[in-house]
Design an enzyme around this catalytic site. Structure first.
Site, PDB file in Angstrom:
ATOM      1  N   ASP A  90      -8.676  -6.543  -9.039  1.00  0.00           N
ATOM      2  CA  ASP A  90      -8.630  -7.639 -10.020  1.00  0.00           C
ATOM      3  C   ASP A  90      -8.659  -9.001  -9.327  1.00  0.00           C
ATOM      4  O   ASP A  90      -8.821 -10.030  -9.950  1.00  0.00           O
ATOM      5  CB  ASP A  90      -7.371  -7.506 -10.890  1.00  0.00           C
ATOM      6  CG  ASP A  90      -6.112  -7.327 -10.040  1.00  0.00           C
ATOM      7  OD1 ASP A  90      -5.576  -6.218 -10.010  1.00  0.00           O
ATOM      8  OD2 ASP A  90      -5.711  -8.296  -9.381  1.00  0.00           O
ATOM      9  N   GLU A 110     -12.076  -2.397  -2.077  1.00  0.00           N
ATOM     10  CA  GLU A 110     -11.760  -1.833  -3.394  1.00  0.00           C
ATOM     11  C   GLU A 110     -12.718  -0.673  -3.651  1.00  0.00           C
ATOM     12  O   GLU A 110     -13.934  -0.823  -3.488  1.00  0.00           O
ATOM     13  CB  GLU A 110     -11.929  -2.930  -4.448  1.00  0.00           C
ATOM     14  CG  GLU A 110     -12.081  -2.447  -5.879  1.00  0.00           C
ATOM     15  CD  GLU A 110     -10.899  -1.651  -6.396  1.00  0.00           C
ATOM     16  OE1 GLU A 110      -9.769  -2.154  -6.321  1.00  0.00           O
ATOM     17  OE2 GLU A 110     -11.126  -0.508  -6.843  1.00  0.00           O
ATOM     18  N   ASP A 142     -13.804   3.295  -0.038  1.00  0.00           N
ATOM     19  CA  ASP A 142     -12.478   3.924  -0.033  1.00  0.00           C
ATOM     20  C   ASP A 142     -11.670   3.273   1.090  1.00  0.00           C
ATOM     21  O   ASP A 142     -12.130   3.228   2.244  1.00  0.00           O
ATOM     22  CB  ASP A 142     -12.647   5.433   0.225  1.00  0.00           C
ATOM     23  CG  ASP A 142     -11.320   6.158   0.192  1.00  0.00           C
ATOM     24  OD1 ASP A 142     -11.324   7.375  -0.049  1.00  0.00           O
ATOM     25  OD2 ASP A 142     -10.269   5.508   0.379  1.00  0.00           O
ATOM     26  N   ASP A 160      -2.641  -3.136  -2.057  1.00  0.00           N
ATOM     27  CA  ASP A 160      -2.427  -3.390  -3.482  1.00  0.00           C
ATOM     28  C   ASP A 160      -3.075  -2.252  -4.261  1.00  0.00           C
ATOM     29  O   ASP A 160      -4.119  -2.400  -4.913  1.00  0.00           O
ATOM     30  CB  ASP A 160      -3.062  -4.738  -3.867  1.00  0.00           C
ATOM     31  CG  ASP A 160      -2.899  -5.021  -5.358  1.00  0.00           C
ATOM     32  OD1 ASP A 160      -3.785  -5.707  -5.933  1.00  0.00           O
ATOM     33  OD2 ASP A 160      -1.915  -4.539  -5.958  1.00  0.00           O
ATOM     34  N   SER A 161      -2.468  -1.083  -4.156  1.00  0.00           N
ATOM     35  CA  SER A 161      -3.112   0.133  -4.676  1.00  0.00           C
ATOM     36  C   SER A 161      -2.553   0.510  -6.042  1.00  0.00           C
ATOM     37  O   SER A 161      -1.525  -0.013  -6.475  1.00  0.00           O
ATOM     38  CB  SER A 161      -2.835   1.296  -3.704  1.00  0.00           C
ATOM     39  OG  SER A 161      -1.461   1.650  -3.816  1.00  0.00           O
ATOM     40  N   PRO A 167      -7.578   8.332  -7.088  1.00  0.00           N
ATOM     41  CA  PRO A 167      -8.089   7.750  -5.834  1.00  0.00           C
ATOM     42  C   PRO A 167      -6.995   7.081  -5.002  1.00  0.00           C
ATOM     43  O   PRO A 167      -7.139   6.911  -3.795  1.00  0.00           O
ATOM     44  CB  PRO A 167      -9.119   6.729  -6.326  1.00  0.00           C
ATOM     45  CG  PRO A 167      -8.785   6.446  -7.744  1.00  0.00           C
ATOM     46  CD  PRO A 167      -8.154   7.696  -8.281  1.00  0.00           C
TER      47      PRO A 167
HETATM   48  N1  SAM Z   1      -0.910  -4.480  -8.890  1.00  0.00           N
HETATM   49  C1  SAM Z   1      -1.279  -3.125  -9.260  1.00  0.00           C
HETATM   50  C2  SAM Z   1      -0.126  -2.187  -9.073  1.00  0.00           C
HETATM   51  O1  SAM Z   1       0.898  -2.623  -8.552  1.00  0.00           O
HETATM   52  O2  SAM Z   1      -0.252  -1.030  -9.488  1.00  0.00           O
HETATM   53  C3  SAM Z   1      -2.503  -2.700  -8.483  1.00  0.00           C
HETATM   54  C4  SAM Z   1      -3.669  -3.515  -8.887  1.00  0.00           C
HETATM   55  S1  SAM Z   1      -5.243  -3.119  -8.336  1.00  0.00           S
HETATM   56  C5  SAM Z   1      -6.038  -3.044  -9.875  1.00  0.00           C
HETATM   57  C6  SAM Z   1      -5.181  -1.447  -7.789  1.00  0.00           C
HETATM   58  C7  SAM Z   1      -6.560  -1.076  -7.270  1.00  0.00           C
HETATM   59  O3  SAM Z   1      -6.492  -0.038  -6.287  1.00  0.00           O
HETATM   60  C8  SAM Z   1      -7.497  -0.515  -8.370  1.00  0.00           C
HETATM   61  O4  SAM Z   1      -8.520  -1.443  -8.620  1.00  0.00           O
HETATM   62  C9  SAM Z   1      -8.026   0.809  -7.793  1.00  0.00           C
HETATM   63  O5  SAM Z   1      -9.382   1.027  -8.107  1.00  0.00           O
HETATM   64  C10 SAM Z   1      -7.797   0.589  -6.308  1.00  0.00           C
HETATM   65  N2  SAM Z   1      -7.778   1.814  -5.498  1.00  0.00           N
HETATM   66  C11 SAM Z   1      -7.219   3.004  -5.801  1.00  0.00           C
HETATM   67  N3  SAM Z   1      -7.445   3.898  -4.798  1.00  0.00           N
HETATM   68  C12 SAM Z   1      -8.167   3.250  -3.833  1.00  0.00           C
HETATM   69  C13 SAM Z   1      -8.689   3.630  -2.564  1.00  0.00           C
HETATM   70  N4  SAM Z   1      -8.536   4.878  -2.086  1.00  0.00           N
HETATM   71  N5  SAM Z   1      -9.356   2.691  -1.839  1.00  0.00           N
HETATM   72  C14 SAM Z   1      -9.518   1.415  -2.322  1.00  0.00           C
HETATM   73  N6  SAM Z   1      -9.063   0.998  -3.533  1.00  0.00           N
HETATM   74  C15 SAM Z   1      -8.372   1.911  -4.274  1.00  0.00           C
END
Ligand code: SAM
Length: 292
Positions: A90, A110, A142, A160-161, A167
């Site tokens: 985001d 991301e 990834d 920030d996952s 995933p």
């Molecule tokens: N602030 C939020 C929280 O505390 O839950 C997280 C926000 S951000 C939207 C989380 C992001 O992590 C998502 O866009 C998701 O697609 C990404 N994500 C999940 N697994 C991932 C991976 N293996 N590699 C890179 N990004 C990943």
């Protein structure tokens, strides 16, 4: 008048607990290649993003999490030049990181391009300043693959996952943390979104146990974020330098001034120091985390 739609947060279904939000208007909903994504207007929280039934960001309280996941590690480091963000689609984290004028580069990795693309339309307050900044680089990949393969080195790594489901699960493994250590510069630090200890203690204990076995310092700090329900949220802390966690407020204040003394709504030097003073039950989780 059609029945109002309610969207539940299903992250804690295993605990028999849900928080449900009345929807004013769905702005975007899709099943991406990686996860279910819904963005909606909510009367109290403004725009709300949910991924696979877990609240990610709301325009009402995003500042707390985004300020504490960025200014704490960057100002604790004190001389950061290169920052890596894993996840963060985001762009709320990136927007906060780029407020530090002393930084040279910010790379965001991301996995789900849909999150970045739709954020450009629905979270312009984050994405506009970020994509305008020459120091910023957006990588769609990834995070596990990126940290295992990159030849770049980073002073601060911000994970920030999503939660350890889908995933996001790989971002809570020893292989991932070990690869982050590999691409971390000497004296570097990593912080992680590590859930709400009141509901997810095992996730915190597991991560901190791995931090303790891989880094000089493994711990966590806390902040209370209204929409990450359950009291304090834990932010994992893994550093190659134990001293980073011990700076007094006056040191942080001086660094904040050098960084440009940008406006904050939650972070202050005093709140930064206090965030490491853990409620006893959380401190006991951290203490019980054995090297693994
Ligand atoms: N602030 C939020 C929280 O505390 O839950 C997280 C926000 S951000 C939207 C989380 C992001 O992590 C998502 O866009 C998701 O697609 C990404 N994500 C999940 N697994 C991932 C991976 N293996 N590699 C890179 N990004 C990943």
């Amino acid at each position: 008048m059609s029945e109002k739609r309610w969207i539940p947060e299903t992250l804690f279904d295993a605990l028999g607990f849900r928080m449900t939000f009345a929807v004013e208007k769905v702005l975007y909903e899709t099943q991406t290649e990686h996860q279910h994504l819904v963005l909606f207007e909510q009367k109290h929280f403004g725009k709300m993003l949910m991924l696979d039934g877990a609240t990610q960001v709301t325009t009402r309280d995003e500042f707390i999490y985004h300020e504490m996941m960025t200014h704490v590690p960057i100002l604790a480091h004190g001389a950061a030049k290169n920052v890596l963000i894993i996840g963060g689609g985001d762009c709320g984290i990136a927007e906060e990181v780029l407020k530090h004028k002393t930084l040279k580069s910010v790379v965001q990795v991301e996995i789900d391009e849909s999150v970045v693309e739709f954020s450009k339309e629905h979270f312009p307050e984050f994405t506009k300043p970020v994509f305008r900044d020459k120091r910023f680089e957006s990588v769609i990949d990834d995070g596990m693959k990126y940290v295992a393969e990159t030849d770049r080195r980073f002073d601060v790594i911000i994970v920030d996952s999503t939660d350890p489901v889908g995933p996001g699960a790989v971002l809570f493994t020893k292989a991932f943390y070990s690869a982050c250590k590999r691409c971390m510069s000497p004296g570097g630090v990593m912080v992680t979104q590590n859930g709400v200890p009141f509901f997810q203690p095992d996730e915190l204990i597991s991560s901190v146990g791995m931090f303790k076995s891989l880094f000089a310092d493994g711990a966590c700090y806390v902040a209370a974020i209204p929409t990450y329900v359950g009291g304090h949220m834990a932010m994992g802390w893994a550093s190659k330098d134990k001293k980073l966690r011990q700076h007094p407020a006056r040191t942080l204040e001086a660094r904040y001034k050098k960084a440009g003394r940008f406006k904050t709504k939650y972070w202050t030097p005093e709140v930064h120091v206090a965030a490491f003073a853990l409620p006893r039950f959380i401190a006991e989780h951290v203490k019980s985390a054995k090297k693994r």
